[in-house]
Design a protein around this motif. Structure first.
Motif, PDB file in Angstrom:
ATOM      1  N   VAL A   1       5.437  -2.625  -6.027  1.00 60.31           N
ATOM      2  CA  VAL A   1       4.234  -3.249  -5.458  1.00 60.31           C
ATOM      3  C   VAL A   1       4.187  -4.719  -5.824  1.00 60.31           C
ATOM      4  CG1 VAL A   1       1.722  -3.305  -5.566  1.00 60.31           C
ATOM      5  CG2 VAL A   1       2.891  -1.120  -5.431  1.00 60.31           C
TER       6      VAL A   1
ATOM      7  N   SER B   1       3.334   4.793  -6.343  1.00 60.29           N
ATOM      8  CA  SER B   1       3.244   4.536  -7.780  1.00 60.29           C
ATOM      9  C   SER B   1       2.214   5.430  -8.462  1.00 60.29           C
ATOM     10  CB  SER B   1       2.916   3.062  -8.041  1.00 60.29           C
ATOM     11  OG  SER B   1       1.619   2.741  -7.575  1.00 60.29           O
TER      12      SER B   1
ATOM     13  N   CYS C   1       0.830  -1.203   0.000  1.00 56.04           N
ATOM     14  CA  CYS C   1       0.000   0.000   0.000  1.00 56.04           C
ATOM     15  C   CYS C   1       0.869   1.260   0.000  1.00 56.04           C
ATOM     16  CB  CYS C   1      -0.935   0.007   1.197  1.00 56.04           C
ATOM     17  SG  CYS C   1      -2.347  -1.092   0.994  1.00 56.04           S
TER      18      CYS C   1
ATOM     19  N   LEU D   1       5.463   1.159  -9.007  1.00 53.79           N
ATOM     20  CA  LEU D   1       4.491   0.190  -9.499  1.00 53.79           C
ATOM     21  C   LEU D   1       5.113  -1.203  -9.558  1.00 53.79           C
ATOM     22  CD1 LEU D   1       1.575   0.052 -10.516  1.00 53.79           C
ATOM     23  CD2 LEU D   1       2.449   0.360 -12.843  1.00 53.79           C
TER      24      LEU D   1
ATOM     25  N   TYR E   1       3.767   1.468  -1.417  1.00 57.13           N
ATOM     26  CA  TYR E   1       4.307   1.596  -2.766  1.00 57.13           C
ATOM     27  C   TYR E   1       3.229   1.895  -3.797  1.00 57.13           C
ATOM     28  CZ  TYR E   1       8.448  -0.378  -0.584  1.00 57.13           C
ATOM     29  OH  TYR E   1       9.520  -0.608   0.236  1.00 57.13           O
ATOM     30  N   THR E   2       1.995   1.451  -3.520  1.00 55.40           N
ATOM     31  CA  THR E   2       0.905   1.807  -4.418  1.00 55.40           C
ATOM     32  C   THR E   2       0.681   3.311  -4.371  1.00 55.40           C
ATOM     33  OG1 THR E   2      -0.172  -0.334  -4.083  1.00 55.40           O
ATOM     34  CG2 THR E   2      -1.521   1.448  -4.963  1.00 55.40           C
TER      35      THR E   2
END
Length: 471
Positions: free
Chosen positions: A307, A148, A142, A304, A144-145
């Motif tokens: 993730v 991204s 989350c 992205l 890294y989301t």
């Protein structure tokens, strides 16, 4: 205590939603730096302080917040932090000058410190050890989301609505996180009734402020003086904490060499990586002549990919030697930084930059969640919140050091009042390439710390009742 599946998922969703906000707001803001600079009439050096102020205040608040959570309950501190972060974000929209933005970013930093110091700890509290890696992977994914989608979303919002709208976008995620945490019926407090070490908290805060402000103020003489004085105050803090019955920081954890090496690897990973997004947001929009949206699309590749590899790593980390995935991840990060170094200049190889972003995403994805799983595996259950706070603190210190490096190099090569323009593009490229050289060194040393933390699996170091299946 055994928690139900619903209770575990409630904590996980609440933590994921709240922790999602930090990178989302940060990466969206990177693509708005040019717009903020033009609107508030500030230099590139002053823009670097926007992120640095946030992280410095977070580091100061992190350890006291964790101690307060142990005394008064993690759920309560989590919710208070959410409220403070909400107020800080909303006020940031109203900033009329760079100084006001600094203050409101600092307020947001206090709130996110309360969230960060409790979220990982609560996940570890409610999940058995053999399921912890997967749960922490979702939490990290989350993060890294948010990173991204942040660049592209921030670029679009800046282009269409202006940079102030960025702060409003992240508010709903904090609200959802708070509502989910309210549903969790337990306010876990490991040391309820113990006194709070206010004196230690003040001394710790002073030492961090002096050292961090000193780092960011380099190469000025007063910056060096602040670092020396800050380290002296830190030494005094260590001496007094060792004699305190209920210290704000549990220094005994550092006697665990595996735990300490894991923290050092974490610090060096973030010190080596965080300034890259700052550098390239400016590099792509100035030398690359990209719009914020175009630069955002480029910068979203790395998180992205991160993730995807974080979730993959989460499936295997509980059954593997705890040093393998973080060390492979750190090594790949080093490879990615080397690729960036040789692909940038007054002209650049866009294909190689895209490949470097992909490699960096793999490296970060294989390092971050497995390293957190490993670090938490080395401590006893009663120390989860202390360890969680130290993980968050070292991460924030690494980010602050990385941004301190960036602002220091800008001061050396461009001066503190310079605005990036065609007249100083050569010097700005020197800033970026020198910064990448420092990042390479940090990564190389971090790889050594990661591998030599010691061989073990998650269940090898599990304590009785942690849920591991032993053969």
């Amino acid at each position: 205590m055994e928690y139900s599946v619903v209770e575990r998922r409630t904590v996980l969703i609440a933590s994921c939603m709240a922790i999602f906000v930090n990178p989302l707001a940060g990466t969206m803001l990177n693509l708005a730096l040019n717009a903020i600079g033009a609107d508030l009439q500030c230099s590139a050096h002053e823009l670097g302080w926007i992120a640095s102020i946030f992280f410095i205040v977070s580091v100061v608040a992190m350890v006291p917040a964790a101690r307060l959570a142990d005394i008064y309950g993690k759920k309560r501190v989590f919710l208070i932090g959410t409220l403070i972060a909400l107020v800080g974000l909303l006020l940031s929209m109203t900033a009329q000058n760079i100084q006001m933005l600094y203050v409101f970013r600092g307020m947001t930093g206090i709130g996110t410190a309360c969230i960060s110091s409790t979220s990982v700890s609560m996940i570890v509290d409610v999940y058995p050890r053999d399921q912890r890696g997967a749960a922490l992977a979702w939490n990290t994914a989350c993060v890294y989301t948010g990173a991204s989608i942040g660049p592209s979303l921030g670029g679009v919002i800046t282009d269409v609505f202006g940079w102030r709208a960025i702060f409003l976008v992240v508010v709903p995620f904090l609200i959802v996180g708070a509502l989910m945490m309210i549903r969790f019926p337990y306010n876990i407090a490991n040391t309820k009734g113990e006194p709070f070490d206010a004196k230690g908290s003040v001394v710790y805060g002073m030492s961090v402020l002096l050292v961090m402000f000193g780092i960011i103020s380099l190469p000025e003489t007063y910056g060096i003086v602040m670092i020396v004085v800050g380290l002296a105050v830190l030494g005094f803090f260590v001496l007094t904490e060792r004699r305190t019955e209920y210290p704000v920081m549990h220094l005994a954890l550092f006697r665990n060499s595996r735990f300490t090496r894991s923290l050092m690897a974490l610090f060096l990973n973030y010190a080596a990586s965080y300034c890259i997004a700052f550098f390239f947001s400016l590099y792509l929009q100035n030398i690359g002549e990209m719009t914020p949206t175009e630069a955002g699309i480029f910068l979203m590749i790395q998180p992205l990919v991160q993730v995807v590899f974080t979730l993959i790593a989460g499936r295997f980390v509980d059954r593997m030697d705890l040093r393998i995935l973080p060390t492979v991840g750190m090594s790949l990060t080093l490879v990615g930084i080397v690729m960036l170094y040789f692909s940038t200049g007054l002209t650049y190889d866009i294909t190689m930059l895209y490949i470097a972003q992909f490699v960096l995403g793999m490296g970060f994805g294989l390092f971050s969640s497995p390293n957190t799983t490993a670090t938490m595996a080395y401590v006893d259950r009663r120390d989860y919140n202390k360890a969680s706070a130290l993980i968050a603190t070292m991460r924030q210190i690494g980010m602050t050091a990385s941004m301190g490096l960036a602002t220091c190099l800008i001061s050396v090569f461009l001066g503190t009042e310079a605005v990036i323009s065609p007249d100083n593009y050569v010097q700005f490229v020197d800033v970026v390439k020198t910064g990448l050289l420092f990042c390479m060194v940090f990564c190389a040393v971090g790889t050594i710390f990661s591998w030599f933390r010691g061989k073990a699996t998650s269940c090898d170091v599990a304590t009785e009742g942690d849920g591991c299946q032993r053969s």
